[in-house]
Design an enzyme around this catalytic site. Structure first.
Site, PDB file in Angstrom:
ATOM      1  CD  GLU A 163      34.706  24.684  58.651  1.00  0.00           C
ATOM      2  OE1 GLU A 163      33.856  25.472  58.140  1.00  0.00           O
ATOM      3  OE2 GLU A 163      35.816  24.783  58.641  1.00  0.00           O
ATOM      4  CD  GLU A 358      38.069  21.811  56.085  1.00  0.00           C
ATOM      5  OE1 GLU A 358      38.099  23.047  55.890  1.00  0.00           O
ATOM      6  OE2 GLU A 358      36.909  20.860  55.979  1.00  0.00           O
TER       7      GLU A 358
HETATM    8  C1  BGC Z   1      35.245  24.457  54.911  1.00  0.00           C
HETATM    9  C2  BGC Z   1      35.694  24.065  53.679  1.00  0.00           C
HETATM   10  C3  BGC Z   1      36.293  25.390  52.824  1.00  0.00           C
HETATM   11  C4  BGC Z   1      37.252  25.895  53.573  1.00  0.00           C
HETATM   12  C5  BGC Z   1      37.738  27.241  52.993  1.00  0.00           C
HETATM   13  C6  BGC Z   1      36.048  25.532  55.348  1.00  0.00           C
HETATM   14  O1  BGC Z   1      35.259  26.324  56.099  1.00  0.00           O
HETATM   15  O2  BGC Z   1      34.952  23.225  55.798  1.00  0.00           O
HETATM   16  O3  BGC Z   1      34.654  23.476  52.717  1.00  0.00           O
HETATM   17  O4  BGC Z   1      36.196  25.271  51.297  1.00  0.00           O
HETATM   18  O5  BGC Z   1      36.946  26.245  54.784  1.00  0.00           O
HETATM   19  O6  BGC Z   1      36.649  28.205  53.012  1.00  0.00           O
END
Ligand code: BGC
Length: 452
Positions: A163, A358
């Site tokens: 990110e 993610e």
């Molecule tokens: C990030 C994580 C974060 C998650 C929830 C992503 O933007 O890579 O580190 O905890 O989202 O906010």
């Protein structure tokens, strides 16, 4: 149709968010170590000095991953743990920690997916200009070389940056994240360009020093766009909006094309080059060649999206969300369609095998009177999102999915107030409790998403 037989079901974490041991075994400081300790920066004065104490409890945590049945685990290396000054001196104790973690994972039959940079910029490099210094591409390359030399005998999947939108945008534009700065736009474009150069250099070094053929990817983010209906004009409007620049310059980092076109297509998007012309650093052909160093897979972190339709004037417009629209505990909208249309649009444009690196949500999880953690909202969210991903997987090349996150952890500026885990962490005791969603996810993995 649906998920391939070798679909990779995983979960993800990042170093600072779980490891703790911030001052142990000769780890160097990074910008979050410094920033989080200063009062007023993080919710409740929280910081990551102990976090989930994963540094000492990783064997138990791998045991939990095994219990859930994870096929893969995406984690990040803290650059300053292995190179305390960011370059030069290697900290063997830091290397030993990741060695032991990797061995434990392999022993448990869990494939390690290593991310090199999930926001822990070594403080010594920050003092030398950090992302503003063009030499950061070499520094990051040196770190990638070390990772390849020490870990690639056992790790074959690497992601470079996580990110960049966030670490540049939140760290240096809005100042909500470390190091908490509000820099001029001009500087942030310079940093972004250097971050992309650093990505390219890391790809080169990983390949050059790899001990086996590697799968190398990149893991950007951004809100997705999905069409209000499946009419061709709405689909067109959603696609167009997804790849266009942000309407507000101070929010410029929130876009996909500026960060992904250079890496995958070898050039910055025309719209951005025109619009941001006053702020841009010198961009050479050699830079673009470096940035576009070929990668194997494209990772995208996807949490939600905007609903877009074609307006009566022939211009895309955002459909208003009705009153009471579902949202997570972080007040993020629940938009499962983002996990169908997002990968589809990205695959169409970039033609790379994809991973969802993610996806997940925070809930107001509590330990109930029966001692368990019931999180029906997480199960409902994941079932909806994975159902959409399944549809996408029937149409395009999607290799895997990493739920965010394996366990509750340090949620950056929100400290420990937000719980994203499949596993509940009781911070005072460091006790872990598998939430209902962890057992549910185990079932999804076991039947390869058949019931979704
Ligand atoms: C990030 C994580 C974060 C998650 C929830 C992503 O933007 O890579 O580190 O905890 O989202 O906010």
């Amino acid at each position: 149709m649906g998920f391939s037989d070798d679909f990779v079901w995983g979960a993800a974490t990042s170093a600072y968010q779980i490891e703790g041991a911030a001052k142990e075994d000769e780890k160097g400081a990074h910008i979050w170590d410094v920033y989080a300790k200063e009062p007023g920066h993080i919710y409740g004065g929280h910081h990551g000095e102990t976090a989930c104490d994963h540094y000492h409890r990783f064997r138990g945590d791998v045991g939990i991953m095994k219990e859930i049945g994870l096929r893969a685990y995406r984690f990040s290396v803290d650059w300053s743990r292995v190179l305390p000054e960011g370059t030069g001196r290697v900290n063997e104790k830091g290397i030993a920690f990741y060695d032991a973690l990797i061995d434990e994972l392999l022993e448990a039959g869990i494939e390690p997916y290593m991310t090199l940079f999930h926001w822990e910029l070594p403080y010594e490099l920050y003092k030398r200009g950090g992302w503003m210094n063009p030499r950061i591409a070499e520094w990051f390359g040196e770190y990638a070389k070390l990772a390849a030399q020490r870990f690639s005998d056992r790790v074959s999947h690497f992601f470079t940056l996580n990110e960049p939108q966030c670490f540049v945008g939140l760290g240096f534009l809005t100042g909500e994240h470390a190091p908490g700065l509000k820099m001029p736009l001009r500087d942030t474009f310079e940093m972004a360009h250097n971050a992309l150069r650093a990505h390219g250099r890391a790809v080169q070094m990983l390949r050059q020093y790899a001990k086996q053929p590697l799968t190398i990817g990149y893991a950007p983010t951004c809100g997705m766009c999905y069409p209000e209906t499946e009419k061709p004009e709405d689909i067109k409007a959603a696609r167009q909006t997804l790849f266009s620049m942000n309407p507000e310059d101070r929010n410029w980092t929130w876009n996909v094309a500026w960060w992904s076109d250079p890496v995958l297509l070898g050039h910055y998007p025309k719209e951005g080059l025109k619009r941001y012309e006053p702020y841009l650093p010198r961009i050479t052909d050699a830079d673009m060649k470096l940035i576009a160093e070929p990668i194997d897979v494209y990772g995208q972190n996807i949490y939600n999206g905007r609903c877009i339709r074609m307006g009566a004037d022939g211009r895309p417009e955002e459909a208003r969300r009705g009153e009471g629209f579902p949202k997570t505990a972080s007040s993020w909208p629940v938009t499962p369609e983002a996990l169908y249309w997002g990968p589809k649009f990205l695959y169409e444009r970039y033609q790379k095998p994809m991973y969802i690196t993610e996806n997940g949500l925070s809930c107001h999880d509590v330990i109930s009177l029966d001692g368990r953690v019931h999180d029906p909202n997480r199960i409902d969210f994941l079932a909806r999102y994975l159902g959409q991903l399944k549809r996408a997987a029937g149409e395009i090349d999607i290799r895997g999915y990493f739920q965010w996150s394996l366990m509750d952890n340090f949620e950056w500026a929100k400290g420990y107030s937000e719980r994203f885990g499949l596993v509940y962490v009781d911070y005072p005791t460091q006790k872990r409790i598998l939430k209902d969603s962890a057992y549910w996810y185990r079932g999804v993995i076991q039947n390869n998403g058949a019931g979704l």
